[in-house]
Scaffold this active site. Structure first.
Site, short mmCIF file in Angstrom:
data_model
loop_
_atom_site.label_atom_id
_atom_site.label_comp_id
_atom_site.label_asym_id
_atom_site.label_seq_id
_atom_site.Cartn_x
_atom_site.Cartn_y
_atom_site.Cartn_z
NE ARG A 128 -4.29 -1.08 -0.23
CZ ARG A 128 -4.47 -1.94 -1.24
NH1 ARG A 128 -3.46 -2.20 -2.06
NH2 ARG A 128 -5.63 -2.55 -1.39
CG HIS A 164 -2.58 -0.43 -7.81
ND1 HIS A 164 -3.03 0.29 -6.74
CD2 HIS A 164 -2.69 -1.74 -7.44
CE1 HIS A 164 -3.41 -0.53 -5.77
NE2 HIS A 164 -3.20 -1.77 -6.17
CD GLU A 221 -2.28 3.56 -6.19
OE1 GLU A 221 -3.22 2.89 -6.68
OE2 GLU A 221 -1.34 3.04 -5.60
#
Length: 324
Positions: free
Chosen positions: A239, A287, A268
């Site tokens: 994370r 990601h 993000e």
């Protein structure tokens, strides 16, 4: 491991009459497979709600949530949005083959670095022909923070190439994929990382953050942990908010971190003004290290459904108080 109040035997008995719904934004294959698993159309029934999706559905007045199966592995945002979590409702998550995928991602970047692929790409662009030094993976050391299914997948992938693996966990115990496991302790406290963890970080060629975001892991990677490194390549596949970006920037400038590969960031998508874009010797991968597929969602839902029908707590039950 139990979620407070979520009794698997009670939930199992209520499944036959439950209304099972699937987030409409999910692929149709998920809805079709869920219907095959439960043996009836989604939306049928008059009992409490079972939902498959990334977020909680809107419940009708008086409707009770029985169980939610999250389509994500990380549930920190879900738990923040719905705090406190209904104590009697079960929450499970989707992991699927994420450990395998993220393990291959970390291994690919590590091997690319050892084989000097970035340097060869730069040479080709410059039309330059030079033999560049390369290295073997065998005997290098990786320290992986997080020893759950994802961390275990990373450790297993690295060990296949002879990389020694040390896991770091709140409760150290033997875990698949790791040669040994160290206690995390309180590395941000007044005494910093333990002597054992400091020595491992100082010897590591690779340091991997595969941690969930919890109150105990927020901003964990700061001056203390980065300060113990001595030229490692740092991966974040956990994370984004577990890492203090300004501390990583300083570690990169000082050479304590040789390279960084960041799949996740605190914000993000990263806006143009994000300081992450300006980090030296850093690659951002948007990601993409461990995508979740429809097959992952339905496989984990099926396993959880079968466990509950047998009166057992599913292995992917979220400990809502702990955040993972």
């Amino acid at each position: 491991m139990a979620t407070t109040g979520a009794d698997p035997q009670r939930i199992g008995r209520e499944l036959d009459g439950a209304v099972v719904t699937v987030d409409p934004a999910l692929p149709s294959a998920v809805r079709e497979e869920v219907e095959e698993i439960i043996g009836r159309p989604v939306g049928a029934g008059a009992g409490p709600r079972v939902h498959v999706g990334p977020g909680l559905p809107r419940l009708a007045a008086g409707e009770r949530l029985l169980w939610m199966h999250s389509t994500n592995a990380g549930v920190d945002a879900l738990l923040r949005a719905h705090s406190p979590w209904p104590p009697e409702a079960l929450l499970t998550r989707t992991v699927g083959r994420m450990g395998e995928r993220i393990g291959q991602y970390v291994l690919a970047w590590a091997l690319a670095e050892l084989q000097e692929i970035p340097g060869f790409l730069r040479q080709q662009e410059a039309r330059t022909w030079n033999r560049l030094p390369t290295e073997l993976a065998d005997g290098t050391l990786a320290v992986v923070f997080g020893t759950g299914s994802i961390g275990a997948g990373i450790g297993a992938a690295l060990r296949r190439c002879g990389i020694r693996t040390v896991g770091v966990a709140r409760t150290p115990r033997p875990a698949p994929g790791f040669d040994s496991v160290l206690a995390l302790g309180d590395p941000t406290g007044p005494h910093g990382p333990s002597a054992e963890l400091t020595a491992a970080l100082g010897a590591a060629r690779w340091v991997v953050d595969a941690l969930p975001l919890t109150p105990g892991t927020a901003d964990l990677f700061g001056p203390a942990l980065f300060g113990a490194m001595a030229g490692a390549t740092f991966f974040n596949v956990g994370r984004g908010a577990t890492v203090r970006t300004e501390a990583l920037a300083e570690a990169l400038e000082q050479g304590r971190v040789a390279h960084a590969v960041l799949d996740v960031l605190p914000e993000e998508p990263a806006p143009p003004a994000s300081p992450a874009w300006d980090l030296p010797r850093t690659t951002l991968t948007s990601h993409s290290a461990g995508p979740t597929t429809a097959a992952d969602i339905t496989a984990d839902f099926r396993t959880a459904w079968q466990a509950l029908r047998a009166g057992r707590l599913p292995a992917l039950t979220v400990r809502t108080a702990a955040g993972y």
